[in-house]
Design a protein around this motif. Structure first.
Motif, PDB file in Angstrom:
ATOM      1  N   ILE A 152      10.786 105.214 221.615  1.00  0.00           N
ATOM      2  CA  ILE A 152      11.795 105.014 222.662  1.00  0.00           C
ATOM      3  C   ILE A 152      11.142 104.435 223.912  1.00  0.00           C
ATOM      4  N   THR A 153       9.947 104.925 224.222  1.00  0.00           N
ATOM      5  CA  THR A 153       9.227 104.400 225.391  1.00  0.00           C
ATOM      6  C   THR A 153       8.913 102.927 225.203  1.00  0.00           C
ATOM      7  N   ASP A 157      14.503  99.600 227.770  1.00  0.00           N
ATOM      8  CA  ASP A 157      15.934  99.365 227.980  1.00  0.00           C
ATOM      9  C   ASP A 157      16.645  98.863 226.729  1.00  0.00           C
ATOM     10  N   ASP A 158      15.878  98.402 225.732  1.00  0.00           N
ATOM     11  CA  ASP A 158      16.507  97.925 224.500  1.00  0.00           C
ATOM     12  C   ASP A 158      16.997  99.075 223.618  1.00  0.00           C
ATOM     13  N   TRP A 159      16.498 100.295 223.879  1.00  0.00           N
ATOM     14  CA  TRP A 159      16.935 101.428 223.074  1.00  0.00           C
ATOM     15  C   TRP A 159      18.275 101.945 223.568  1.00  0.00           C
ATOM     16  N   LYS A 160      19.191 102.136 222.639  1.00  0.00           N
ATOM     17  CA  LYS A 160      20.497 102.692 222.968  1.00  0.00           C
ATOM     18  C   LYS A 160      20.977 103.517 221.785  1.00  0.00           C
ATOM     19  N   ASP A 161      21.431 104.743 222.060  1.00  0.00           N
ATOM     20  CA  ASP A 161      21.925 105.610 220.999  1.00  0.00           C
ATOM     21  C   ASP A 161      23.390 105.290 220.723  1.00  0.00           C
ATOM     22  N   LYS A 184      19.329  91.205 220.732  1.00  0.00           N
ATOM     23  CA  LYS A 184      18.069  91.031 221.467  1.00  0.00           C
ATOM     24  C   LYS A 184      16.973  91.913 220.880  1.00  0.00           C
ATOM     25  N   LEU A 185      17.319  93.142 220.524  1.00  0.00           N
ATOM     26  CA  LEU A 185      16.352  94.065 219.946  1.00  0.00           C
ATOM     27  C   LEU A 185      15.953  93.621 218.542  1.00  0.00           C
ATOM     28  N   ILE A 186      16.913  93.160 217.766  1.00  0.00           N
ATOM     29  CA  ILE A 186      16.619  92.673 216.420  1.00  0.00           C
ATOM     30  C   ILE A 186      15.610  91.531 216.474  1.00  0.00           C
TER      31      ILE A 186
END
Length: 288
Positions: A152-153, A157-161, A184-186
């Motif tokens: 997560i760290t 900001d790309d992490w979202k539950d 964007k994360l992909i």
């Protein structure tokens, strides 16, 4: 007094190849070549790679053995296996506990199909990645976040539950309005995969399958050296099995950190393969 030779722990050894290439075969404690599940022989290796694989297997050999067929409750001591009528089968099963050997088996299978590269796409698997679909129970979610804190760290900001994804396909996700992981994360994770060697991509795929497909992100981050082996294992127990952090620690202690040891050797195996120039697969195939 018991003869010390009868209590000596079994060990695999190394035998120099007979082609004069300066490489080494791995031999078992009956001085036979280490064989695959289909009774073929594993190839010879540079000394650095052979040593890692040998030490990994020798660590596994220190465990008691429970037979799959019959005598289920009877444990064979390490020294007893060498004299057991099912010696060869037991040794094959023990070898496959090694992540290094599991990867080598995949390489051999690909060589037989003349596949000298390996591509891996993070989508669409990432939309079922439990790293982004945590428990709705606040207490369980706290444990999951703690287990995944390194990932997560790094994601920032790309992490979202997101809400749980019970859809069977991307098309079904669209129909029932299940939110997708951000593009964007992909792309960010796919860049990491595209930077990997074919061997590293095979390793990501292996770990993804071994840990029951709970997350594609976390094996990618581990192979790239961005998270620890502890996180890889802890995240599996927390996300896939809903174990509390206390339960995870207790279980790992009871298992004597078996998975961590396998990951430790796997990491060194990948490093040595790269240093020896054998992480693009084609060099391995020439040796088969």
């Amino acid at each position: 007094m018991e003869n010390l030779t009868t209590t000596k722990a079994p060990q695999y050894g190394l035998q120099k190849d007979w082609e004069g290439l300066g490489r080494f075969y791995i031999i078992n404690d009956n001085s036979l070549l280490m064989i695959t599940a289909t009774d073929g022989c594993f190839p010879h290796y540079p000394i650095e790679v052979a040593l890692v694989i040998r030490e990994d297997i020798n660590d596994i050999l220190l465990q008691d053995v429970f037979l799959e067929e019959g005598e289920r409750n009877k444990a064979l001591k390490p020294i007893e296996v060498s004299r057991h009528p099912k010696f060869a089968k037991i040794r094959q099963e023990q070898q496959m506990m090694s992540f290094c050997i599991a990867i080598e088996k995949i390489i051999i299978e690909k060589a037989q199909k003349n596949i000298i590269d390996f591509n891996l796409e993070v989508a669409p698997d990432i939309h079922w990645d439990l790293l982004y679909r945590m428990s709705s129970d606040p207490h369980a979610k706290m444990d999951q976040i703690q287990a995944c804190k390194e990932s997560i760290t790094w994601l920032g900001d790309d992490w979202k539950d997101l809400i749980a994804n019970y859809a069977q396909s991307v098309e079904e996700m669209k129909k029932i309005n299940v939110p997708f992981v951000r593009e964007k994360l992909i792309l960010r994770l796919q860049r990491l995969i595209d930077e990997m060697t074919p061997l590293e991509r095979i390793t990501v795929s292996f770990l993804y399958q071994f840990f029951q497909q709970y997350s594609i992100t976390i094996p990618v981050l581990w192979v790239k050296g961005l998270i620890s082996g502890d996180e890889l294992e802890n995240a599996y127990y927390a996300l896939a099995s809903d174990f509390s952090f206390e339960e995870i620690i207790k279980m790992k202690n009871e298992e004597n950190d078996f998975v961590q040891k396998r990951l430790y050797y796997l990491k060194h195996y990948l490093e040595e393969k790269k240093l020896c120039g054998e992480s693009d697969l084609s060099s391995d195939f020439r040796m088969l």
